[in-house]
Design a protein around this motif. Structure first.
Motif, PDB file in Angstrom:
ATOM      1  N   TRP A  70       0.769  -1.174  -0.085  1.00  0.00           N
ATOM      2  CA  TRP A  70      -0.082  -0.136  -0.095  1.00  0.00           C
ATOM      3  C   TRP A  70       0.914   1.277   0.029  1.00  0.00           C
ATOM      4  O   TRP A  70       0.635   2.266  -0.824  1.00  0.00           O
ATOM      5  CB  TRP A  70      -0.849   0.004   1.225  1.00  0.00           C
ATOM      6  CG  TRP A  70      -1.584   1.249   1.258  1.00  0.00           C
ATOM      7  CD1 TRP A  70      -2.930   1.671   0.791  1.00  0.00           C
ATOM      8  CD2 TRP A  70      -1.220   2.451   1.894  1.00  0.00           C
ATOM      9  NE1 TRP A  70      -3.287   2.859   1.059  1.00  0.00           N
ATOM     10  CE2 TRP A  70      -2.369   3.270   1.737  1.00  0.00           C
ATOM     11  CE3 TRP A  70      -0.308   2.702   2.770  1.00  0.00           C
ATOM     12  CZ2 TRP A  70      -2.552   4.871   2.445  1.00  0.00           C
ATOM     13  CZ3 TRP A  70      -0.206   4.035   3.220  1.00  0.00           C
ATOM     14  CH2 TRP A  70      -1.170   5.042   3.068  1.00  0.00           C
ATOM     15  N   SER A  73       2.496   1.605  -3.150  1.00  0.00           N
ATOM     16  CA  SER A  73       1.741   2.488  -4.279  1.00  0.00           C
ATOM     17  C   SER A  73       1.120   4.032  -4.088  1.00  0.00           C
ATOM     18  O   SER A  73       0.976   4.672  -4.866  1.00  0.00           O
ATOM     19  CB  SER A  73       0.228   1.702  -4.247  1.00  0.00           C
ATOM     20  OG  SER A  73      -0.617   2.138  -5.239  1.00  0.00           O
ATOM     21  N   SER A  74       0.796   4.136  -2.811  1.00  0.00           N
ATOM     22  CA  SER A  74       0.707   5.528  -2.262  1.00  0.00           C
ATOM     23  C   SER A  74       1.677   6.493  -2.559  1.00  0.00           C
ATOM     24  O   SER A  74       1.491   7.927  -2.804  1.00  0.00           O
ATOM     25  CB  SER A  74       0.085   5.648  -0.878  1.00  0.00           C
ATOM     26  OG  SER A  74       1.272   5.533   0.088  1.00  0.00           O
ATOM     27  N   ASP A  78       3.708   2.481  -8.033  1.00  0.00           N
ATOM     28  CA  ASP A  78       2.715   1.314  -8.595  1.00  0.00           C
ATOM     29  C   ASP A  78       3.207   0.404  -8.968  1.00  0.00           C
ATOM     30  O   ASP A  78       2.756  -0.855  -8.779  1.00  0.00           O
ATOM     31  CB  ASP A  78       1.622   2.081  -9.227  1.00  0.00           C
ATOM     32  CG  ASP A  78       0.758   3.254  -8.697  1.00  0.00           C
ATOM     33  OD1 ASP A  78       0.493   3.053  -7.445  1.00  0.00           O
ATOM     34  OD2 ASP A  78       0.628   4.207  -9.436  1.00  0.00           O
ATOM     35  N   ASN A  79       4.261   0.302 -10.049  1.00  0.00           N
ATOM     36  CA  ASN A  79       4.785  -0.664 -10.361  1.00  0.00           C
ATOM     37  C   ASN A  79       5.580  -1.667  -9.410  1.00  0.00           C
ATOM     38  O   ASN A  79       5.279  -2.882  -9.729  1.00  0.00           O
ATOM     39  CB  ASN A  79       6.114  -0.596 -11.764  1.00  0.00           C
ATOM     40  CG  ASN A  79       5.435   0.309 -12.836  1.00  0.00           C
ATOM     41  OD1 ASN A  79       4.111   0.208 -13.203  1.00  0.00           O
ATOM     42  ND2 ASN A  79       6.081   1.035 -13.437  1.00  0.00           N
ATOM     43  N   ALA A  81       4.663  -1.913  -6.439  1.00  0.00           N
ATOM     44  CA  ALA A  81       3.747  -2.340  -5.722  1.00  0.00           C
ATOM     45  C   ALA A  81       2.857  -3.695  -6.175  1.00  0.00           C
ATOM     46  O   ALA A  81       2.759  -4.456  -5.648  1.00  0.00           O
ATOM     47  CB  ALA A  81       2.475  -1.348  -5.389  1.00  0.00           C
ATOM     48  N   GLU A  82       2.805  -3.660  -7.599  1.00  0.00           N
ATOM     49  CA  GLU A  82       2.310  -4.571  -8.183  1.00  0.00           C
ATOM     50  C   GLU A  82       2.969  -6.027  -8.180  1.00  0.00           C
ATOM     51  O   GLU A  82       2.443  -7.026  -7.844  1.00  0.00           O
ATOM     52  CB  GLU A  82       1.911  -4.311  -9.552  1.00  0.00           C
ATOM     53  CG  GLU A  82       0.798  -3.323  -9.910  1.00  0.00           C
ATOM     54  CD  GLU A  82       0.832  -2.837 -11.233  1.00  0.00           C
ATOM     55  OE1 GLU A  82       1.327  -3.230 -12.288  1.00  0.00           O
ATOM     56  OE2 GLU A  82       0.171  -1.547 -11.528  1.00  0.00           O
TER      57      GLU A  82
END
Length: 138
Positions: A70, A73-74, A78-79, A81-82
């Motif tokens: 999380w 991502s925050s 994002d890459n 995090a995925e």
């Protein structure tokens, strides 16, 4: 003067990770390793701090893998995090299979365990550098 102890990622680990992406004949200076060590340590602290703040707001004392994903991502990663979330789910699946095997008495030392395809013997290897290399050459 306040004595602040800075926790750094072990430099040997940093050097090993750096060597993975470089050609085998490449050399890495001590200064380069130390710079990456500081950057990696700061990044880990940054992400962990964000995850910790979330846990604090939710009145929890334990930061878990989902909190780290999380936070990544925050913070705009994002890459990462995925990828980390996929790894986290695979790791949990592996641990669940291993726990079930142990519960049934099926461990690596048991002679009757002939079904090796369903029983992974080691955690799934996670290599972020492989993804970086694919991006560089595609």
């Amino acid at each position: 003067m306040v004595d602040e102890q800075v926790k750094l990622v072990p430099i040997a680990n940093v050097g090993r990770i750096m060597k993975q992406i470089l050609p085998p004949t490449a050399k890495i200076s001590k200064e380069a390793k130390e710079t990456m060590q500081e950057c990696a340590s700061e990044f880990i602290s940054f992400v962990t701090g964000e995850a910790s703040d979330k846990c604090h707001k939710e009145n929890r004392r334990t930061v878990n893998g989902d909190d780290i994903c999380w936070a990544l991502s925050s913070l705009g990663f994002d890459n990462y995090a995925e990828v980390m979330l996929r790894y986290l789910y695979k790791l949990r699946d592996f641990e669940r299979v291993r726990a079930n095997q142990n519960k049934l008495g099926l461990n690596d030392n048991h002679e009757d365990n002939t079904d090796d395809e369903e029983a992974p013997s080691a955690p799934i290897e996670f290599n972020i550098m492989e993804r970086v290399q694919r991006r560089r050459f595609n």
